[in-house]
Motif scaffolding. Structure first.
Motif, PDB file in Angstrom:
ATOM      1  N   CYS A   1      -5.239  10.565  -7.420  1.00 52.70           N
ATOM      2  CA  CYS A   1      -4.811   9.696  -6.323  1.00 52.70           C
ATOM      3  C   CYS A   1      -5.605   8.388  -6.233  1.00 52.70           C
ATOM      4  O   CYS A   1      -5.533   7.686  -5.213  1.00 52.70           O
ATOM      5  CB  CYS A   1      -4.870  10.403  -4.968  1.00 52.70           C
ATOM      6  SG  CYS A   1      -3.766  11.818  -4.837  1.00 52.70           S
ATOM      7  N   ALA A   2      -6.332   8.040  -7.272  1.00 55.05           N
ATOM      8  CA  ALA A   2      -7.067   6.771  -7.250  1.00 55.05           C
ATOM      9  C   ALA A   2      -6.094   5.604  -7.218  1.00 55.05           C
ATOM     10  O   ALA A   2      -4.992   5.666  -7.760  1.00 55.05           O
ATOM     11  CB  ALA A   2      -7.964   6.659  -8.479  1.00 55.05           C
ATOM     12  N   THR A   3      -6.511   4.536  -6.581  1.00 52.26           N
ATOM     13  CA  THR A   3      -5.727   3.310  -6.556  1.00 52.26           C
ATOM     14  C   THR A   3      -6.360   2.287  -7.492  1.00 52.26           C
ATOM     15  O   THR A   3      -7.574   2.310  -7.725  1.00 52.26           O
ATOM     16  CB  THR A   3      -5.667   2.726  -5.138  1.00 52.26           C
ATOM     17  OG1 THR A   3      -7.007   2.486  -4.680  1.00 52.26           O
ATOM     18  CG2 THR A   3      -4.979   3.699  -4.190  1.00 52.26           C
ATOM     19  N   LEU A   4      -5.534   1.408  -8.032  1.00 52.65           N
ATOM     20  CA  LEU A   4      -6.047   0.307  -8.836  1.00 52.65           C
ATOM     21  C   LEU A   4      -6.535  -0.784  -7.890  1.00 52.65           C
ATOM     22  O   LEU A   4      -5.749  -1.367  -7.147  1.00 52.65           O
ATOM     23  CB  LEU A   4      -4.959  -0.222  -9.760  1.00 52.65           C
ATOM     24  CG  LEU A   4      -4.747   0.567 -11.056  1.00 52.65           C
ATOM     25  CD1 LEU A   4      -3.401   0.231 -11.670  1.00 52.65           C
ATOM     26  CD2 LEU A   4      -5.876   0.278 -12.047  1.00 52.65           C
ATOM     27  N   THR A   5      -7.833  -1.045  -7.910  1.00 56.43           N
ATOM     28  CA  THR A   5      -8.388  -2.072  -7.042  1.00 56.43           C
ATOM     29  C   THR A   5      -8.098  -3.453  -7.618  1.00 56.43           C
ATOM     30  O   THR A   5      -7.623  -3.592  -8.740  1.00 56.43           O
ATOM     31  CB  THR A   5      -9.897  -1.885  -6.876  1.00 56.43           C
ATOM     32  OG1 THR A   5     -10.542  -2.153  -8.144  1.00 56.43           O
ATOM     33  CG2 THR A   5     -10.234  -0.472  -6.433  1.00 56.43           C
ATOM     34  N   ASP A   6      -8.447  -4.486  -6.855  1.00 60.04           N
ATOM     35  CA  ASP A   6      -8.221  -5.858  -7.307  1.00 60.04           C
ATOM     36  C   ASP A   6      -9.295  -6.348  -8.265  1.00 60.04           C
ATOM     37  O   ASP A   6      -9.189  -7.437  -8.817  1.00 60.04           O
ATOM     38  CB  ASP A   6      -8.172  -6.818  -6.106  1.00 60.04           C
ATOM     39  CG  ASP A   6      -6.915  -6.598  -5.283  1.00 60.04           C
ATOM     40  OD1 ASP A   6      -5.913  -6.154  -5.859  1.00 60.04           O
ATOM     41  OD2 ASP A   6      -6.960  -6.872  -4.070  1.00 60.04           O
ATOM     42  N   GLY A   7     -10.345  -5.534  -8.443  1.00 57.48           N
ATOM     43  CA  GLY A   7     -11.373  -5.902  -9.407  1.00 57.48           C
ATOM     44  C   GLY A   7     -12.175  -7.125  -9.014  1.00 57.48           C
ATOM     45  O   GLY A   7     -12.695  -7.853  -9.859  1.00 57.48           O
ATOM     46  N   ILE A   8     -12.306  -7.389  -7.730  1.00 60.41           N
ATOM     47  CA  ILE A   8     -13.059  -8.562  -7.292  1.00 60.41           C
ATOM     48  C   ILE A   8     -14.556  -8.329  -7.455  1.00 60.41           C
ATOM     49  O   ILE A   8     -15.037  -7.201  -7.416  1.00 60.41           O
ATOM     50  CB  ILE A   8     -12.735  -8.915  -5.827  1.00 60.41           C
ATOM     51  CG1 ILE A   8     -13.037  -7.718  -4.917  1.00 60.41           C
ATOM     52  CG2 ILE A   8     -11.289  -9.334  -5.687  1.00 60.41           C
ATOM     53  CD1 ILE A   8     -12.845  -8.013  -3.436  1.00 60.41           C
ATOM     54  N   ALA A   9     -15.271  -9.379  -7.651  1.00 65.31           N
ATOM     55  CA  ALA A   9     -16.720  -9.266  -7.827  1.00 65.31           C
ATOM     56  C   ALA A   9     -17.352  -8.613  -6.607  1.00 65.31           C
ATOM     57  O   ALA A   9     -17.010  -8.940  -5.468  1.00 65.31           O
ATOM     58  CB  ALA A   9     -17.318 -10.647  -8.064  1.00 65.31           C
ATOM     59  N   GLY A  10     -18.274  -7.674  -6.862  1.00 64.13           N
ATOM     60  CA  GLY A  10     -18.964  -7.015  -5.770  1.00 64.13           C
ATOM     61  C   GLY A  10     -18.249  -5.796  -5.235  1.00 64.13           C
ATOM     62  O   GLY A  10     -18.776  -5.090  -4.381  1.00 64.13           O
ATOM     63  N   ALA A  11     -17.020  -5.513  -5.729  1.00 59.56           N
ATOM     64  CA  ALA A  11     -16.308  -4.331  -5.272  1.00 59.56           C
ATOM     65  C   ALA A  11     -17.027  -3.091  -5.760  1.00 59.56           C
ATOM     66  O   ALA A  11     -17.719  -3.098  -6.783  1.00 59.56           O
ATOM     67  CB  ALA A  11     -14.868  -4.353  -5.776  1.00 59.56           C
ATOM     68  N   GLU A  12     -16.866  -1.997  -5.023  1.00 59.37           N
ATOM     69  CA  GLU A  12     -17.585  -0.764  -5.361  1.00 59.37           C
ATOM     70  C   GLU A  12     -17.210  -0.273  -6.752  1.00 59.37           C
ATOM     71  O   GLU A  12     -18.041   0.227  -7.492  1.00 59.37           O
ATOM     72  CB  GLU A  12     -17.268   0.305  -4.320  1.00 59.37           C
ATOM     73  CG  GLU A  12     -18.026   1.604  -4.553  1.00 59.37           C
ATOM     74  CD  GLU A  12     -17.759   2.619  -3.462  1.00 59.37           C
ATOM     75  OE1 GLU A  12     -18.161   3.781  -3.627  1.00 59.37           O
ATOM     76  OE2 GLU A  12     -17.141   2.235  -2.444  1.00 59.37           O
ATOM     77  N   ASN A  13     -15.956  -0.386  -7.133  1.00 62.19           N
ATOM     78  CA  ASN A  13     -15.533   0.017  -8.469  1.00 62.19           C
ATOM     79  C   ASN A  13     -14.693  -1.100  -9.068  1.00 62.19           C
ATOM     80  O   ASN A  13     -13.705  -1.532  -8.490  1.00 62.19           O
ATOM     81  CB  ASN A  13     -14.701   1.291  -8.412  1.00 62.19           C
ATOM     82  CG  ASN A  13     -13.987   1.520  -9.741  1.00 62.19           C
ATOM     83  OD1 ASN A  13     -14.626   1.565 -10.774  1.00 62.19           O
ATOM     84  ND2 ASN A  13     -12.667   1.638  -9.681  1.00 62.19           N
TER      85      ASN A  13
END
Length: 392
Positions: free
Chosen positions: A42-54
């Motif tokens: 159930c993981a979501t694809l994050t936006d990959g912004i700098a400083g994001a947890e993953n």
């Protein structure tokens, strides 16, 4: 027996920012890009912004993906809400062909598990229900993933049942794929079999003290060539090691004890079939990649009627000579969240002699989505073409 040999690390992980515009090769093959993930839970694809947890399982993803493979554990407990969360995530991956298989956590897709947990599941993973409701629960889950009128197929997803599948990609590449969601029994999850049960080999190829339960075994190379094996769990001694005690800490003086938990029967089947690629997940701690060079007498070795214990000891002897998994990655920056495996040019696989093994678990053992997708670049035969990978 076999050795698992090192690769040219630089070229193996060389990432092309974009595949060549002309992807057909003069030898009748076509450059194909395959993305492999597993155990997204159930993981979501994050936006990959700098400083994001993953920022490893994140957008944007690499361009020009021809095929996506998900090796199972789409969810945590296999309910309808979680399936739609998984479908939301899969919809964000830009691949024209998406192959998906369940894992042991996708409970309602295993009819045997659903029926065996009536009237209620002691761990509350399934509501109390009667037999008719249980059958409906399984049918609803199957329909979501397999019906031409439901969301999965409308999103370009092909749900893989256990067995062989022939897949033609839009670039013309043709793949023979073996898939199986089954793993050795662990606690009380779905798609399980006992340690002495062989689900992957024919009766003639089963170890002498194992019970054969195969319905759709991996075919012999002489019967049908397998290009890719997709299983939820790993074969024995390959990207399958876990700590005996999770509370133990590794120190230079005393590393924590670890054991191999992969399947010996699956290793035997893989050695018989010797596919180009075998991808899996299940063992989150095993995330990585290795290249296996099979023994020259692999057909003879896999015909020996030895016990499970003898087979385990024989495979331990050669597994001790394997290299460590190739490093977890170059820094792909904010434009391509993936680890690249180059199986072209100087790293072409020798069919029938070598297999690249991929543990693609996105989650770590604490269920944090810290691992990036794997992206393989490989030249594959075109439908009706004469090209083939090197036979060595």
């Amino acid at each position: 027996m076999s050795v698992i040999g090192p690769l040219d690390v630089d070229s193996f992980h060389k990432a092309a920012t974009a595949p060549p515009i002309v992807r057909r090769n003069s030898d009748g093959t076509v450059h194909t890009r395959i993305m492999i993930i597993s155990d997204t839970h159930c993981a979501t694809l994050t936006d990959g912004i700098a400083g994001a947890e993953n920022t490893n399982f994140a957008l944007p993803l690499p361009p020009s993906i021809d095929l996506l493979i998900h090796c199972g554990d789409l969810t945590n407990e296999g309910n309808t809400r979680e399936y739609h969360e998984a479908l939301d995530m899969l919809a964000l991956i830009p691949a024209p062909v998406k192959l998906v298989m369940p894992g042991n956590h996708d409970l309602s897709l295993d009819r045997d598990w659903v029926i065996s947990h009536l009237p209620s599941d002691l761990q509350n993973r399934q509501p109390e229900m009667n037999a008719a409701e249980a059958n409906a629960r399984y049918s609803d889950a199957q329909r979501l993933w397999t019906s031409r009128y439901e969301r999965a197929q409308c999103d370009g997803i092909t749900f893989l049942e256990e067995g062989m599948h022939s897949i033609t990609l839009r670039n013309g590449a043709v793949l023979n794929i073996y898939a199986s969601p089954y793993t050795p029994r662990f606690e009380d999850w779905a798609f399980a079999y006992s340690a002495n049960e062989d689900r992957f080999n024919s009766y003639a190829d089963t170890l002498s003290d194992a019970t054969n339960i195969s319905r759709r075994p991996v075919p012999l190379r002489s019967e049908q060539q397998v290009d890719i094996m997709i299983t939820h769990g790993p074969p024995m001694r390959i990207l399958d090691v876990v700590k005996i005690d999770d509370t133990m800490q590794d120190t230079p003086e005393e590393p924590a004890l670890r054991i191999s938990v992969g399947c010996p029967h699956l290793l035997r089947a893989c050695m018989r079939a010797r596919p180009l690629i075998h991808c899996f997940g299940h063992i989150h701690e095993g995330y990585g990649v290795k290249r296996v060079t099979w023994p020259l007498d692999a057909d003879e070795v896999t015909s020996w009627r030895v016990t499970i214990q003898d087979w385990s000891e024989q495979t331990e002897a050669w597994s001790q000579r394997q290299v460590e998994p190739i490093g977890l990655a170059q820094d792909c920056g904010d434009t391509e969240h993936a680890l690249f495996v180059n199986l072209r040019e100087g790293n072409v696989l020798h069919r029938g002699k070598e297999t690249v093994m991929i543990n693609a678990a996105v989650m770590d053992k604490d269920l944090n989505p810290v691992n990036a997708p794997w992206v393989l670049d490989i030249d594959l035969p075109v439908a009706g073409g004469t090209g083939s990978e090197s036979e060595g």
